[in-house]
Design an enzyme around this catalytic site. Structure first.
Site, PDB file in Angstrom:
ATOM      1  N   GLY A 242      50.025  32.563  39.293  1.00 22.99           N
ATOM      2  CA  GLY A 242      49.060  33.541  39.866  1.00 22.99           C
ATOM      3  C   GLY A 242      47.958  34.022  40.849  1.00 22.99           C
ATOM      4  O   GLY A 242      48.214  32.708  41.756  1.00 22.99           O
ATOM      5  N   GLY A 247      42.279  32.831  36.665  1.00 23.40           N
ATOM      6  CA  GLY A 247      41.361  32.590  35.541  1.00 23.40           C
ATOM      7  C   GLY A 247      42.789  31.985  34.783  1.00 23.40           C
ATOM      8  O   GLY A 247      42.586  31.422  33.649  1.00 23.40           O
ATOM      9  N   THR A 249      42.861  28.567  35.638  1.00 22.29           N
ATOM     10  CA  THR A 249      42.045  27.331  34.596  1.00 22.29           C
ATOM     11  C   THR A 249      41.254  27.671  33.711  1.00 22.29           C
ATOM     12  O   THR A 249      41.352  26.325  32.172  1.00 22.29           O
ATOM     13  CB  THR A 249      41.566  26.352  35.446  1.00 22.29           C
ATOM     14  OG1 THR A 249      41.520  26.544  37.053  1.00 22.29           O
ATOM     15  CG2 THR A 249      40.853  25.503  34.636  1.00 22.29           C
ATOM     16  N   GLU A 465      33.155  58.061  61.147  1.00 15.91           N
ATOM     17  CA  GLU A 465      32.886  57.686  59.923  1.00 15.91           C
ATOM     18  C   GLU A 465      33.336  58.428  58.980  1.00 15.91           C
ATOM     19  O   GLU A 465      33.521  59.054  58.012  1.00 15.91           O
ATOM     20  CB  GLU A 465      31.806  57.500  59.251  1.00 15.91           C
ATOM     21  CG  GLU A 465      31.720  55.658  59.827  1.00 15.91           C
ATOM     22  CD  GLU A 465      32.525  54.282  59.797  1.00 15.91           C
ATOM     23  OE1 GLU A 465      33.335  54.733  58.742  1.00 15.91           O
ATOM     24  OE2 GLU A 465      33.067  53.487  60.197  1.00 15.91           O
TER      25      GLU A 465
END
Length: 647
Positions: A242, A247, A249, A465
């Site tokens: 992944g 996550g 570990t 912007e």
């Protein structure tokens, strides 16, 4: 998903020593740092100073040496009243003399007294004993064995001991840098004893499919007989694949915590050193220790550090990394899974792993730990928000919707940043605006309100912007605008337009890709339309737009000449990462490359003309939004929608 930070581990019931506080605990009179005492060169210096003081106080008070004849004369005159006889010296002490100065002791005040002493080298003279008897001098012999022992200790033992401690100190430092040649073959795994891992599957969210795959591993470690009776075998190795921060570990720790077995954690980089053969020796040592503590779990993080494919080894030969991989393959073939030894590994580069490592019998099962979806992100936020005091009006579902594409580590960071922002503002509870500011800080960077911008540049940024925002509002299927700001953020960003997707998207049509190009070109088109000149502010926008157009032609087969043809072999891998194009390497002819360049230019020119025409039709709205943005510096979603609606 990633590990909960800031949470103290629970003490193990199986290790009651952890519940005691011999040093540094709440009931201990000792300083807190005594519990974690470590050798330091400071203690050696203190010891040397102490020895110097000892020598100064006790060893420097040497009595004066006089001639033997003078010594006998003082005995004959009655000056010496007591004589101490040793093999080396005769020491005579005179009559006590009282001082006028008063001293104090535990028994009260007393008059201090001193005595003078004379020392001489003994001579074989039997008359001196007779002389002392005649004068009534008391004499006695003293053995110096204790002094000889002290002399040996201070002359030999202590200096050698000090040198030994100094050597250990520097060797320990060298060992931390990988230079301790006495322990190169020992593995550097962090061993967590059974019961000491407090992580459970309840601490993991957003990766439900991966958890379901690993439940079977936990069940086997708890009840292996259920599988062996029917003849089944648990996979020897499970590879967690992944992107970073999802996550992997944490899942490995949760498996060990649920199974209640020992946990060996080691990084792939820990196997490789500057010495040839060290990696293979550490692999052997790791598996040897694991077999002794079975059932247990071996977790190798960043497996790609030692498991890279040997096929693409241009240099050839049998280098250190390849030896380590060969030993790992042998060890994985050499143990029986029924013994309760299971290998978990994690990587974010499965495409570079050696095929021999991924075949059945080694890493039999590959579990994808992907980025969480909307429900997964909300669950992760709730786990991390347990330790944070939230305002009752905080909507974590809205936060999850605004963090599309974020992994567990990003979400944990957002919760922490929101808490820090609340403290900075002097609030006791974390509000919704803290989460919104934390998301903006993560996406766009830190605000730089002190940066001085000239009025002309500030006006260019405002229209730039606004051009992005209006094209996003007028483009079907584009992500809605959440905020427009001309406050500088991050590295060189003078303003930004924040768009947040309504839902997670996994596919995009050709029209949606062209719409993304239009939004990116909106800023440059607004500058050109209003000021009749362009600036360097659109550099990043043009890079992203050209990349989308190039991938449409080379990867997605969306060109006129090469329709439905993928021109490159280096598309995104299974995790969505695209490999960089190597230098001096071309997968198509020069004429095709020329066509790609011309097609990119044609797409950009066509979309730019379309965007500029769209903004020209809405010029009054462009001016109105830009002027309000110059006045307020930022516009939120409600204000922008009200302007679009003409309110």
């Amino acid at each position: 998903m990633n590990e909960i930070r800031g949470k103290d581990p629970k003490r193990s019931k199986k290790n009651p020593k952890n519940n005691q506080f011999p040093f540094g605990g709440p009931q201990s009179p000792f300083p807190k740092n005594w519990g974690g005492w470590k050798f330091s060169i400071i203690y050696v210096l203190i010891l040397v100073v102490g020895m110097s003081l000892f020598n100064y106080v006790f060893m420097s008070q040497v009595n004066p040496t006089i001639d033997f004849s003078d010594f006998k004369a003082k005995i004959a005159s009655g000056e010496i009243k007591r004589v101490e006889l040793t093999d080396a010296y005769f020491t005579g002490y005179t009559t006590l003399r009282r001082n006028s100065r008063m001293s104090f002791s535990l028994r009260g005040p007393y008059a201090a007294s001193t005595e003078e002493a004379y020392r001489t080298v003994p001579i074989n003279d039997p008359e001196i004993i007779k002389l002392m008897d005649e004068r009534g001098v008391s004499y006695y012999a003293v053995s110096r064995e204790g002094s000889a022992i002290l002399n040996i200790i201070f002359s030999w033992v202590l200096p050698i001991g000090i040198l030994f401690f100094i050597w250990r100190f520097f060797m320990k430092r060298l060992g931390n840098m990988g230079g301790n040649v006495l322990s190169v073959g020992q593995n550097k795994a962090v061993i967590v004893a059974e019961g000491d891992i407090v992580t459970r599957f309840g601490d993991v969210a957003g990766v439900d499919e991966a958890k379901d795959e690993l439940v079977e591993v936990v069940d086997f470690l708890k009840t292996p007989k259920k599988y062996t009776d029917i003849g089944g075998k648990i996979p020897k190795g499970v590879l967690l694949v992944g992107p970073p921060g999802t996550g992997k570990t944490l899942l490995a720790r949760a498996v060990a915590g649920e199974a209640g077995v020992s946990f060996f954690r080691m990084s792939g980089a820990d196997f490789v050193e500057m010495f040839v053969g060290v990696g293979a020796a550490r692999v052997r040592d790791l598996f040897k220790q694991a077999r002794e503590k079975a059932p247990c779990i071996i977790f190798i993080d960043e497996l790609d550090a030692i498991g890279k494919s040997r096929i693409n080894n241009i240099a050839g030969g049998n280098d250190e990394r390849e030896q380590t991989l060969n030993q790992l393959l042998v060890e994985m073939d050499g143990f029986d899974a029924t013994s309760g030894l299971i290998i978990l590994a994690a990587t974010n580069r499965p495409d570079v792993l050696d095929p021999a490592l991924l075949r059945p019998g080694r890493f039999d099962r590959q579990v994808l730990v992907d980025r969480p979806d909307l429900k997964g992100r909300e669950a992760i936020l709730r786990i991390h928000a347990k330790a944070v005091k939230l305002d009752p009006l905080v909507d974590l579902d809205a936060v999850a919707r605004g963090t599309s594409g974020f992994v567990g580590a990003d979400l944990a960071n957002i919760v922490n940043e929101a808490a820090l922002l609340a403290v900075r503002a002097g609030r006791k509870l974390v509000a919704q605006k803290d989460f919104e500011e934390a998301i903006e800080k993560t996406v766009a960077g830190l605000q730089k309100k002190n940066r001085i911008i000239s009025p002309e540049e500030r006006r260019i940024v405002a229209f730039h912007e606004t051009g992005h925002a209006l094209i996003a509002a007028f483009t079907p299927g584009s992500d809605p605008v959440q905020k427009i700001s001309i406050v500088p953020r991050g590295f060189g960003a003078l303003g930004y337009t924040l768009q947040m997707p309504v839902e997670d998207r996994y596919l995009m049509t050709e029209e949606e890709l062209l719409g993304k190009i239009n939004v990116l070109l909106g800023g440059r088109a607004a500058e050109d339309l209003v000021f009749d000149k362009i600036s360097t502010g659109a550099a990043n926008d043009l890079t992203k737009a050209a990349d989308i157009a190039r991938r449409m032609i080379t990867d997605y087969g969306m060109s006129i000449r090469f329709k439905n043809v993928a021109l490159t072999q280096r598309g995104g891998n299974m995790l969505g990462f695209r490999e960089p194009e190597p230098s001096l390497h071309r997968e198509y002819s020069e004429s095709t490359q020329q066509y790609i360049d011309e097609e990119i230019a044609r797409i950009m020119e066509r979309q730019y003309a379309e965007v500029k025409e769209n903004l020209n039709r809405n010029r009054p709205l462009l001016d109105r939004v830009a002027e309000l943005l110059l006045e307020k510096e930022s516009l939120d979603e409600k204000e922008f929608k009200a302007l679009i609606a003409g309110e």
